[in-house]
Design a protein around this motif. Structure first.
Motif, PDB file in Angstrom:
ATOM      1  N   PHE A 384       0.872  -1.171   0.000  1.00  0.00           N
ATOM      2  CA  PHE A 384       0.000   0.000   0.000  1.00  0.00           C
ATOM      3  C   PHE A 384       0.913   1.226   0.000  1.00  0.00           C
ATOM      4  O   PHE A 384       1.772   1.372   0.878  1.00  0.00           O
ATOM      5  CB  PHE A 384      -0.920   0.035   1.218  1.00  0.00           C
ATOM      6  N   LEU A 385       0.728   2.094  -0.996  1.00  0.00           N
ATOM      7  CA  LEU A 385       1.581   3.258  -1.154  1.00  0.00           C
ATOM      8  C   LEU A 385       0.734   4.507  -1.309  1.00  0.00           C
ATOM      9  O   LEU A 385      -0.225   4.528  -2.092  1.00  0.00           O
ATOM     10  CB  LEU A 385       2.491   3.105  -2.375  1.00  0.00           C
ATOM     11  N   LEU A 386       1.088   5.536  -0.571  1.00  0.00           N
ATOM     12  CA  LEU A 386       0.490   6.855  -0.742  1.00  0.00           C
ATOM     13  C   LEU A 386       1.552   7.731  -1.395  1.00  0.00           C
ATOM     14  O   LEU A 386       2.559   8.070  -0.766  1.00  0.00           O
ATOM     15  CB  LEU A 386       0.054   7.443   0.603  1.00  0.00           C
ATOM     16  N   MET A 387       1.323   8.094  -2.656  1.00  0.00           N
ATOM     17  CA  MET A 387       2.391   8.704  -3.460  1.00  0.00           C
ATOM     18  C   MET A 387       1.983  10.077  -3.978  1.00  0.00           C
ATOM     19  O   MET A 387       1.125  10.182  -4.862  1.00  0.00           O
ATOM     20  CB  MET A 387       2.723   7.805  -4.661  1.00  0.00           C
ATOM     21  N   PRO A 388       2.598  11.128  -3.451  1.00  0.00           N
ATOM     22  CA  PRO A 388       2.496  12.427  -4.134  1.00  0.00           C
ATOM     23  C   PRO A 388       3.462  12.448  -5.310  1.00  0.00           C
ATOM     24  O   PRO A 388       4.461  11.719  -5.342  1.00  0.00           O
ATOM     25  CB  PRO A 388       2.914  13.421  -3.052  1.00  0.00           C
ATOM     26  N   GLY A 389       3.164  13.292  -6.288  1.00  0.00           N
ATOM     27  CA  GLY A 389       4.046  13.357  -7.448  1.00  0.00           C
ATOM     28  C   GLY A 389       3.737  14.544  -8.325  1.00  0.00           C
ATOM     29  O   GLY A 389       2.769  15.292  -8.102  1.00  0.00           O
ATOM     30  N   ILE A 390       4.571  14.719  -9.335  1.00  0.00           N
ATOM     31  CA  ILE A 390       4.407  15.811 -10.288  1.00  0.00           C
ATOM     32  C   ILE A 390       4.949  15.347 -11.640  1.00  0.00           C
ATOM     33  O   ILE A 390       5.896  14.550 -11.697  1.00  0.00           O
ATOM     34  CB  ILE A 390       5.127  17.093  -9.810  1.00  0.00           C
ATOM     35  N   GLY A 391       4.329  15.817 -12.697  1.00  0.00           N
ATOM     36  CA  GLY A 391       4.774  15.430 -14.024  1.00  0.00           C
ATOM     37  C   GLY A 391       4.609  16.568 -15.019  1.00  0.00           C
ATOM     38  O   GLY A 391       3.815  17.487 -14.812  1.00  0.00           O
ATOM     39  N   TRP A 392       5.386  16.520 -16.072  1.00  0.00           N
ATOM     40  CA  TRP A 392       5.294  17.503 -17.151  1.00  0.00           C
ATOM     41  C   TRP A 392       5.276  16.757 -18.479  1.00  0.00           C
ATOM     42  O   TRP A 392       5.966  15.748 -18.659  1.00  0.00           O
ATOM     43  CB  TRP A 392       6.488  18.454 -17.138  1.00  0.00           C
ATOM     44  N   LYS A 393       4.511  17.298 -19.410  1.00  0.00           N
ATOM     45  CA  LYS A 393       4.415  16.692 -20.733  1.00  0.00           C
ATOM     46  C   LYS A 393       4.273  17.792 -21.774  1.00  0.00           C
ATOM     47  O   LYS A 393       3.591  18.794 -21.549  1.00  0.00           O
ATOM     48  CB  LYS A 393       3.217  15.743 -20.817  1.00  0.00           C
ATOM     49  N   ARG A 394       4.929  17.581 -22.898  1.00  0.00           N
ATOM     50  CA  ARG A 394       4.833  18.533 -23.994  1.00  0.00           C
ATOM     51  C   ARG A 394       4.811  17.754 -25.303  1.00  0.00           C
ATOM     52  O   ARG A 394       5.666  16.903 -25.536  1.00  0.00           O
ATOM     53  CB  ARG A 394       6.012  19.506 -23.986  1.00  0.00           C
ATOM     54  N   THR A 395       3.815  18.045 -26.131  1.00  0.00           N
ATOM     55  CA  THR A 395       3.685  17.368 -27.410  1.00  0.00           C
ATOM     56  C   THR A 395       3.423  18.398 -28.497  1.00  0.00           C
ATOM     57  O   THR A 395       2.621  19.312 -28.313  1.00  0.00           O
ATOM     58  CB  THR A 395       2.526  16.353 -27.385  1.00  0.00           C
ATOM     59  N   HIS A 396       4.129  18.245 -29.605  1.00  0.00           N
ATOM     60  CA  HIS A 396       3.896  19.102 -30.770  1.00  0.00           C
ATOM     61  C   HIS A 396       3.887  18.233 -32.008  1.00  0.00           C
ATOM     62  O   HIS A 396       4.754  17.368 -32.182  1.00  0.00           O
ATOM     63  CB  HIS A 396       4.984  20.166 -30.913  1.00  0.00           C
ATOM     64  N   SER A 397       2.891  18.456 -32.874  1.00  0.00           N
ATOM     65  CA  SER A 397       2.799  17.675 -34.093  1.00  0.00           C
ATOM     66  C   SER A 397       2.109  18.499 -35.164  1.00  0.00           C
ATOM     67  O   SER A 397       1.101  19.155 -34.892  1.00  0.00           O
ATOM     68  CB  SER A 397       2.016  16.376 -33.841  1.00  0.00           C
ATOM     69  N   ASP A 398       2.654  18.470 -36.378  1.00  0.00           N
ATOM     70  CA  ASP A 398       1.982  19.171 -37.468  1.00  0.00           C
ATOM     71  C   ASP A 398       0.734  18.428 -37.929  1.00  0.00           C
ATOM     72  O   ASP A 398      -0.166  19.017 -38.522  1.00  0.00           O
ATOM     73  CB  ASP A 398       2.936  19.393 -38.642  1.00  0.00           C
ATOM     74  N   ASN A 399       0.654  17.136 -37.632  1.00  0.00           N
ATOM     75  CA  ASN A 399      -0.527  16.336 -37.937  1.00  0.00           C
ATOM     76  C   ASN A 399      -0.498  15.113 -37.038  1.00  0.00           C
ATOM     77  O   ASN A 399       0.340  14.222 -37.225  1.00  0.00           O
ATOM     78  CB  ASN A 399      -0.544  15.926 -39.419  1.00  0.00           C
ATOM     79  N   PRO A 400      -1.393  15.024 -36.044  1.00  0.00           N
ATOM     80  CA  PRO A 400      -1.321  13.914 -35.087  1.00  0.00           C
ATOM     81  C   PRO A 400      -1.442  12.537 -35.729  1.00  0.00           C
ATOM     82  O   PRO A 400      -0.877  11.571 -35.219  1.00  0.00           O
ATOM     83  CB  PRO A 400      -2.508  14.189 -34.147  1.00  0.00           C
ATOM     84  N   LEU A 401      -2.187  12.416 -36.843  1.00  0.00           N
ATOM     85  CA  LEU A 401      -2.392  11.113 -37.466  1.00  0.00           C
ATOM     86  C   LEU A 401      -1.383  10.806 -38.566  1.00  0.00           C
ATOM     87  O   LEU A 401      -1.268   9.660 -39.002  1.00  0.00           O
ATOM     88  CB  LEU A 401      -3.809  11.028 -38.043  1.00  0.00           C
ATOM     89  N   ARG A 402      -0.656  11.830 -39.039  1.00  0.00           N
ATOM     90  CA  ARG A 402       0.313  11.617 -40.111  1.00  0.00           C
ATOM     91  C   ARG A 402       1.419  12.654 -39.922  1.00  0.00           C
ATOM     92  O   ARG A 402       1.516  13.625 -40.661  1.00  0.00           O
ATOM     93  CB  ARG A 402      -0.373  11.756 -41.467  1.00  0.00           C
ATOM     94  N   THR A 403       2.263  12.426 -38.939  1.00  0.00           N
ATOM     95  CA  THR A 403       3.223  13.424 -38.508  1.00  0.00           C
ATOM     96  C   THR A 403       4.422  13.502 -39.444  1.00  0.00           C
ATOM     97  O   THR A 403       5.046  12.486 -39.747  1.00  0.00           O
ATOM     98  CB  THR A 403       3.705  13.111 -37.080  1.00  0.00           C
ATOM     99  N   SER A 404       4.734  14.726 -39.890  1.00  0.00           N
ATOM    100  CA  SER A 404       5.969  14.971 -40.632  1.00  0.00           C
ATOM    101  C   SER A 404       7.029  15.615 -39.749  1.00  0.00           C
ATOM    102  O   SER A 404       8.208  15.334 -39.876  1.00  0.00           O
ATOM    103  CB  SER A 404       5.699  15.877 -41.843  1.00  0.00           C
TER     104      SER A 404
END
Length: 575
Positions: A384-404
């Motif tokens: 049993f774990l009580l876990m505080p945390g923090i995260g960062w995410k960054r995404t960039h795409s000219d086309n999410p389904l067909r990325t160049s």
């Protein structure tokens, strides 16, 4: 379509390559720039005519060549061009040759651009006038002149000068002097302000919507502010469509009221999906969402996931933040079960997450409670774990389904301590990066790197879901799902404290833009003390479908302890 050829020796601007049944038009312009040649070719109506065109029509179009060329020449400042041409017929076809000497180019001699009205004291207009692309000594380009007029009027609208007009607009050209004078005067009139924002019928509290709007009555009118408001409300997820309507006809004392009309989405939504991956086998998803739990904009979403290896039931309760465009609170709960060749695990999770948008980054702060009973290798941790945390995410795409061109960056840090309701103390860090770059119309290169580490006194106490594993469709191909890393005395994988994997892949189109071939090398491993890299090599087929990328890979591992080769199948977005 015949091809245009340029002859350097004659400074030939363009010509149509001879093909059976097609005539040839040559434009010879030794002193013309590439921009002028391209512009002229767009105006030559004699271009691309077949050999069987009636001769009377060819002669008529040929006679119009000087008139056709004049707008193209003057558009770039050539007012004293000399044109001669020759038309020849033979038994099968005809040939036209046009000789052009563009002459001196007109240059701007004087620029007089003035702004009157309230905008005369507006710093935005002062900056625009300083940066005008029209300047004495520059060659005349009519498109630049038109762009300046358009920009002044657009800036006036952006800044709230709704009565602005070009009171004077004049471009005087003196061909004999190869000079041009520009005279423009924008009369901005008064600057308008926003009046009341009136929200149409919809199921939410107006207080919540005004937190999306963030447009105060009395603020200067701005077309950008209206666009931002429309986008914020449209992206909120509550409405199928949003219309933002400034009411000029109801303006009082230069205050323009704004009406907002809504078409809400359905309150209840169901979604289902099926799929298959070699890692998880066949899978099924069934989801439900209530978009309007109450007038405060709270939402509820749940999802049932079933597969041969991983199954679970999740529930999320979402609450808009103070600035709901950039912040929300999420209460989460989940029942999860994993039963693979490596891990048997049952877990219950509950937690609270605050998500914040900080520029291009998404920051997540959370506190998560985890109870997990698992069997991994020879270890049987119950934690049993009580876990505080923090995260960062960054995404960039000219086309999410067909990325160049695109990338993804992510980092998460979490921890637990025995003195804070946890059965063990640990700190866990995980980071990842992925990038995609396409070389023009050719292939694309994809790189991926995944890192992770865990600080813990007794690794046997770490539950399966917090251990690192490698191998499989989205890790080191050529190896089975979660089969890499340290092993117990029976040879079963136990997961590891540290993770280091990466991949480099090149894909090239073979049939249009939908079918591609790929070649890759994956590498890395999971480890506790000593790192020993494992490698996977292979090639595969890619199919870009309307809903995502389907991948079929054949991979060979560097260590054939379990398999000599593997087939990997995966489906999903690039990033």
């Amino acid at each position: 379509m015949p091809t245009r050829r340029f002859t350097n020796a004659l400074a030939l601007a363009a010509s149509l390559a001879w093909q059976p049944g097609l005539a040839e038009l040559q434009l010879q312009a030794p002193a013309a720039s590439a921009a002028l040649r391209d512009n002229l070719l767009l105006h030559l109506r004699l271009d691309d005519l077949p050999c069987d065109t009636p001769r009377w029509r060819v002669r008529r179009l040929f006679a119009r060549l000087p008139a056709d060329m004049e707008p193209a020449l003057r558009a770039l400042g050539y007012y004293r061009a000399e044109v001669s041409s020759q038309l020849d017929f033979d038994e099968d076809c005809w040939t036209a040759v046009v000789h052009l000497s563009p002459g001196p180019r007109v240059r701007i001699r004087a620029v007089d651009v003035d702004v009157t009205g309230d905008a005369a004291a507006d710093p935005a207009f002062a900056a625009a006038l300083r940066d005008l692309p029209l300047a004495p000594g520059e060659p005349l380009d009519h498109s630049v002149y038109e762009a300046v007029k358009t920009r002044l009027q657009e800036l006036a609208l952006e800044r709230g000068y709704l009565d602005a007009r070009l009171a004077h607009r004049e471009l005087r050209v003196y061909p004999a002097e190869s000079a041009a004078d520009v005279h423009l005067r924008l009369d901005s009139g008064p600057r308008y302000r926003f009046g009341d924002v009136r929200l149409g019928p919809q199921p939410l509290d107006e207080g919540l919507l005004h937190r999306y709007v963030q447009l105060e009555p009395g603020a200067y009118f701005s077309s950008q502010a209206l666009f931002d408001m429309n986008r914020a409300l449209s992206d909120a997820g509550y409405f199928r469509s949003v219309q933002v309507l400034p009411r000029r006809d109801q303006t009082e004392a230069l205050a323009v009221p704004v009406d907002v009309e809504f078409t809400p989405v359905a309150r209840h939504a169901w979604r289902a999906g099926i799929g298959y991956e070699t890692d998880t086998g066949a899978r099924f998803r069934l989801g439900y969402e209530n978009r309007y739990l109450n007038a405060a904009g709270h939402r509820f979403a749940s999802e049932l996931r079933l597969s041969q290896i991983e199954s679970g039931l999740t529930a999320n309760y979402l609450i808009p933040g103070r600035d709901p465009r950039r912040e929300h609170l999420e209460i989460k709960a989940a029942l999860l079960n994993e039963n693979s060749d490596t891990v048997q695990s049952r877990s219950i999770q509950a937690g609270v997450r605050q998500t914040l948008l900080r520029g291009a980054w998404t920051e997540t702060r959370f506190v998560e409670a985890l109870y997990e009973d698992s069997v991994v290798g020879g270890d049987t941790p119950e934690a049993f774990l009580l876990m505080p945390g923090i995260g960062w995410k960054r995404t960039h795409s000219d086309n999410p389904l067909r990325t160049s061109r695109g990338y993804r960056l992510n980092l998460e840090l979490r921890g637990a301590h025995e003195n804070l309701l946890s059965t063990t103390s640990l700190v866990r860090l995980r980071a990842g990066a992925m990038g995609i770059y396409r070389f023009g119309e050719a292939g694309r290169l994809t790189g991926r790197l995944d890192l992770g580490t865990t600080w813990v006194d007794e690794f046997a106490d770490v539950p399966a879901s917090l251990r690192f594993f490698a191998g499989g469709d989205r890790s080191v191909r050529g190896y089975g799902y979660e089969r890499l890393g340290p092993r117990d005395d029976s040879g079963d994988p136990t997961g590891g404290q540290h993770l280091l994997t990466g991949s480099l892949e090149y894909e090239h189109p073979i049939k249009g833009e939908d079918w591609w071939l790929g070649a890759f090398v994956d590498g890395g491993n999971v480890f506790n003390d000593t790192f020993e890299a494992k490698w996977g090599y292979g090639a595969g087929l890619r199919w870009f479908t309307p809903v995502g990328l389907l991948r079929l890979d054949f991979a060979i591992p560097s260590d054939t302890f379990e398999d000599e080769w593997r087939i990997h199948f995966a489906f999903g977005a690039d990033l």
